[in-house]
Design a protein around this motif. Sequence first.
Motif, PDB file in Angstrom:
ATOM      1  N   ASP A  86       0.822  -1.214   0.000  1.00  0.00           N
ATOM      2  CA  ASP A  86       0.000   0.000   0.000  1.00  0.00           C
ATOM      3  C   ASP A  86       0.853   1.260   0.000  1.00  0.00           C
ATOM      4  N   MET A  87       1.965   1.239   0.740  1.00  0.00           N
ATOM      5  CA  MET A  87       2.827   2.430   0.760  1.00  0.00           C
ATOM      6  C   MET A  87       3.450   2.664  -0.615  1.00  0.00           C
ATOM      7  N   THR A  88       3.759   1.594  -1.340  1.00  0.00           N
ATOM      8  CA  THR A  88       4.278   1.736  -2.696  1.00  0.00           C
ATOM      9  C   THR A  88       3.204   2.308  -3.611  1.00  0.00           C
ATOM     10  N   ARG A  89       1.954   1.887  -3.433  1.00  0.00           N
ATOM     11  CA  ARG A  89       0.853   2.461  -4.226  1.00  0.00           C
ATOM     12  C   ARG A  89       0.748   3.959  -3.982  1.00  0.00           C
ATOM     13  N   LEU A  90       0.968   4.382  -2.757  1.00  0.00           N
ATOM     14  CA  LEU A  90       0.834   5.800  -2.412  1.00  0.00           C
ATOM     15  C   LEU A  90       2.042   6.630  -2.851  1.00  0.00           C
ATOM     16  N   CYS A  91       3.234   6.070  -2.770  1.00  0.00           N
ATOM     17  CA  CYS A  91       4.459   6.822  -3.039  1.00  0.00           C
ATOM     18  C   CYS A  91       5.041   6.610  -4.429  1.00  0.00           C
ATOM     19  N   GLY A  92       4.638   5.529  -5.088  1.00  0.00           N
ATOM     20  CA  GLY A  92       5.269   5.206  -6.370  1.00  0.00           C
ATOM     21  C   GLY A  92       6.720   4.826  -6.161  1.00  0.00           C
ATOM     22  N   SER A  93       7.549   5.174  -7.113  1.00  0.00           N
ATOM     23  CA  SER A  93       8.961   4.794  -7.039  1.00  0.00           C
ATOM     24  C   SER A  93       9.839   5.872  -6.410  1.00  0.00           C
ATOM     25  N   LYS A  94       9.212   6.934  -5.878  1.00  0.00           N
ATOM     26  CA  LYS A  94       9.984   8.053  -5.329  1.00  0.00           C
ATOM     27  C   LYS A  94      10.584   7.762  -3.956  1.00  0.00           C
ATOM     28  N   VAL A  95      10.067   6.723  -3.294  1.00  0.00           N
ATOM     29  CA  VAL A  95      10.507   6.387  -1.944  1.00  0.00           C
ATOM     30  C   VAL A  95      10.837   4.911  -1.894  1.00  0.00           C
ATOM     31  N   GLN A  96      11.973   4.587  -1.275  1.00  0.00           N
ATOM     32  CA  GLN A  96      12.358   3.186  -1.088  1.00  0.00           C
ATOM     33  C   GLN A  96      11.587   2.612   0.091  1.00  0.00           C
ATOM     34  N   MET A  97      11.091   1.386  -0.042  1.00  0.00           N
ATOM     35  CA  MET A  97      10.375   0.734   1.047  1.00  0.00           C
ATOM     36  C   MET A  97      11.281  -0.283   1.733  1.00  0.00           C
ATOM     37  N   ILE A  98      11.274  -0.241   3.048  1.00  0.00           N
ATOM     38  CA  ILE A  98      11.996  -1.233   3.843  1.00  0.00           C
ATOM     39  C   ILE A  98      10.941  -1.964   4.661  1.00  0.00           C
ATOM     40  N   GLY A  99      10.691  -3.213   4.303  1.00  0.00           N
ATOM     41  CA  GLY A  99       9.639  -3.989   4.946  1.00  0.00           C
ATOM     42  C   GLY A  99      10.035  -4.524   6.294  1.00  0.00           C
ATOM     43  N   LEU A 100       9.070  -4.563   7.177  1.00  0.00           N
ATOM     44  CA  LEU A 100       9.280  -5.125   8.520  1.00  0.00           C
ATOM     45  C   LEU A 100       8.806  -6.571   8.546  1.00  0.00           C
TER      46      LEU A 100
END
Length: 133
Positions: A119-133
């Motif tokens: 969901d965070m990727t849907r909201l941010c697109g590729s502009k922010v790197q996601m680090i999953g917990l």
Amino acid sequence: MSGHIETVVLDSEGLSAWVAQDRKILAIFQVFHEMGSDLVVGANTIVEVSHSRVNLSRLRWVLSRVKVEPVTEGAAKAAAQLLKAAGLHGHKYAIDATVAETALRQPGPVAILTSDVEDMTRLCGSKVQMIGL
């Protein structure tokens, strides 16, 4: 984690895990510290992690080590636009949208420490790197 990360935004799971002194999170934060990354939380994330069993003194200590970003009228309107663009509904995703909005206005490169990578990727697109917990 790839490359340098200037700013790390914590969602409620990231903040809660730090308050709970989760070993995995503490190890990740050591890497951020060595990188010189700034740690950021949105003000409403504090509300989301607060409950009767939270260690308040530990939460206050953690909050003293992060930058707390306010949720202003402008930020709320920008978060609402992110929800609309992602096709998500405000009731369920409101705080996620404010976390995403907070991340998108931080100095980059930016990462979000989250339990909800999809969901965070849907909201941010590729502009922010996601680090999953």
